[in-house]
Design a protein around this motif. Structure first.
Motif, PDB file in Angstrom:
ATOM      1  N   GLN A 159      43.148  33.990 -25.967  1.00 46.91           N
ATOM      2  CA  GLN A 159      43.558  33.925 -27.372  1.00 46.91           C
ATOM      3  C   GLN A 159      43.501  35.290 -28.054  1.00 46.91           C
ATOM      4  N   GLY A 160      42.461  36.065 -27.754  1.00 46.34           N
ATOM      5  CA  GLY A 160      42.221  37.299 -28.494  1.00 46.34           C
ATOM      6  C   GLY A 160      42.862  38.539 -27.927  1.00 46.34           C
ATOM      7  N   ALA A 161      43.155  38.539 -26.614  1.00 41.58           N
ATOM      8  CA  ALA A 161      43.720  39.741 -25.999  1.00 41.58           C
ATOM      9  C   ALA A 161      44.927  39.454 -25.124  1.00 41.58           C
ATOM     10  N   GLY A 162      45.249  38.165 -24.933  1.00 42.86           N
ATOM     11  CA  GLY A 162      46.430  37.817 -24.152  1.00 42.86           C
ATOM     12  C   GLY A 162      46.280  38.042 -22.665  1.00 42.86           C
ATOM     13  N   VAL A 163      45.029  38.060 -22.175  1.00 38.47           N
ATOM     14  CA  VAL A 163      44.809  38.239 -20.738  1.00 38.47           C
ATOM     15  C   VAL A 163      43.783  37.213 -20.257  1.00 38.47           C
ATOM     16  N   ASP A 164      43.937  36.795 -19.004  1.00 38.86           N
ATOM     17  CA  ASP A 164      42.954  35.918 -18.382  1.00 38.86           C
ATOM     18  C   ASP A 164      41.909  36.804 -17.714  1.00 38.86           C
ATOM     19  N   PRO A 165      40.660  36.776 -18.182  1.00 40.78           N
ATOM     20  CA  PRO A 165      39.654  37.706 -17.667  1.00 40.78           C
ATOM     21  C   PRO A 165      39.301  37.469 -16.203  1.00 40.78           C
ATOM     22  N   PHE A 166      39.639  36.302 -15.677  1.00 41.86           N
ATOM     23  CA  PHE A 166      39.296  35.981 -14.292  1.00 41.86           C
ATOM     24  C   PHE A 166      40.416  36.346 -13.315  1.00 41.86           C
ATOM     25  N   THR A 167      41.661  36.320 -13.773  1.00 43.63           N
ATOM     26  CA  THR A 167      42.781  36.525 -12.844  1.00 43.63           C
ATOM     27  C   THR A 167      43.590  37.786 -13.122  1.00 43.63           C
ATOM     28  N   ALA A 168      43.454  38.386 -14.290  1.00 47.43           N
ATOM     29  CA  ALA A 168      44.246  39.572 -14.625  1.00 47.43           C
ATOM     30  C   ALA A 168      43.881  40.739 -13.714  1.00 47.43           C
ATOM     31  N   SER A 169      44.875  41.568 -13.401  1.00 45.22           N
ATOM     32  CA  SER A 169      44.622  42.785 -12.624  1.00 45.22           C
ATOM     33  C   SER A 169      43.901  43.795 -13.513  1.00 45.22           C
ATOM     34  N   ASP A 170      43.325  44.824 -12.892  1.00 44.19           N
ATOM     35  CA  ASP A 170      42.653  45.861 -13.675  1.00 44.19           C
ATOM     36  C   ASP A 170      43.640  46.532 -14.622  1.00 44.19           C
ATOM     37  N   ALA A 171      44.881  46.734 -14.166  1.00 44.94           N
ATOM     38  CA  ALA A 171      45.900  47.355 -15.021  1.00 44.94           C
ATOM     39  C   ALA A 171      46.198  46.472 -16.236  1.00 44.94           C
TER      40      ALA A 171
END
Length: 326
Positions: A159-171
């Protein structure tokens, strides 16, 4: 007589009165719930191995029969409180001073007050609800109340950053931080997640909102137990009042072998950074081995709470004498 040395308090008198009212509230809150107030040592033979926390040390000059001469000032009362829990004391809390080296600035003071408490037979979600109740009662002291939002770490980042913290790449984790002046040298995945939290997500939190974030990445378990799943998560929560991080709580790890392994991993990180490697708390490990009951614990920064109640971003405004005037 010269007045070049400023002897006066760093806070106003009303801030000191508010602190006294908060202390009275805390003691009444726990007395109603039959949670016992205790005191534990400020100086210990063991230190906190957490890589991002630095401890003060001192040397005892008396007879060696009294114990090891090197002593570490506590960064929290966590370890002795857990030893009391293992000894059968039941629900307990401590309200007292703690010390962290190198942490001085607008929102940090090397000496500050921590409220820490433990509930036997509870998990982190139930303890989070009690923490919310205490904060709401503190808000009432200044005529305020707050909405409460509870969500998982994953939901918060989506919700806050538009990324999934578990599956998103480092980039993908770095992308929302574009434009922020950050030296990324040596930063790992959890560091980028922390930066996203502090630079992108936390600033969105509204003043009159309590945000509870639970079920953190297993890599950020600290002293919490890890729950199996896809992905596994640490049974941990953090509580924010507005943009102030107030409290950090765990469904506590009770496995002595796993705790020892985590302490050793911490010191390996510290060795890699060239920082001191505190001795492991063998008494805590022995207490866990003897059998600490299932419990949840939380630490709440009293100055952070007072800053949020007072509407100030300066910790000096809620301390009788800050580090520069101590």
């Amino acid at each position: 007589m010269s007045d070049a040395v400023d002897w006066r308090p760093s806070s106003g008198i009303e801030a000191l009165r508010l602190r006294a009212r908060v202390y009275a509230l805390v003691r009444a809150f726990f007395a109603q719930r039959d949670v016992l107030e205790v005191e534990t040592p400020v100086l210990s033979e063991a230190g906190n191995t957490e890589p991002n926390i630095e401890s003060f040390t001192t040397t005892f000059s008396g007879h060696r029969d009294a114990g090891l001469p090197q002593r570490w000032l506590r960064t929290s009362p966590e370890y002795p409180l857990k030893r009391l829990i293992a000894a059968g004391i039941g629900d307990c809390y401590e309200l007292g001073r703690v010390f962290r080296n190198g942490e001085a600035g607008g929102r940090h003071n090397p000496e500050f007050t921590m409220l820490e408490w433990y509930r036997v037979g509870w998990d982190h979600r139930r303890l989070a609800a009690e923490t919310v109740e205490l904060v709401q009662q503190a808000l009432a002291l200044v005529g305020r109340q707050a909405d409460v939002v509870s969500l998982t770490y994953r939901e918060l980042f989506v919700q806050g950053a538009g990324v999934d913290p578990f599956t998103a790449s480092d980039a993908q984790l770095r992308a929302p931080l574009e434009g922020v002046d950050i030296d990324g040298t040596g930063l790992g995945r959890d560091d980028w997640l922390d930066l996203l939290m502090t630079h992108r997500i936390q600033p969105q939190f509204q003043r009159d909102r309590i945000t509870v974030v639970h079920d953190w990445p297993a890599t950020q378990c600290a002293l919490a137990r890890v729950r199996d799943g896809d992905p596994p998560v640490a049974e941990r929560f953090e509580l924010y009042l507005g943009q102030f991080e107030l409290a950090n709580g765990y469904h506590e790890l009770t496995d002595a072998n796993e705790q020892r392994a985590r302490f050793r991993r911490d010191n390996q990180v510290r060795a890699g950074r060239g920082t001191a490697q505190p001795p492991l708390d063998e008494r805590l490990l022995a207490a866990l081995q003897a059998g600490m009951p299932d419990c949840a614990g939380v630490a709440l920064g009293v100055e952070r709470l007072l800053m949020a109640l007072s509407g100030t971003g300066r910790i000096a405004d809620v301390l009788a004498f800050d580090f520069g005037r101590a």
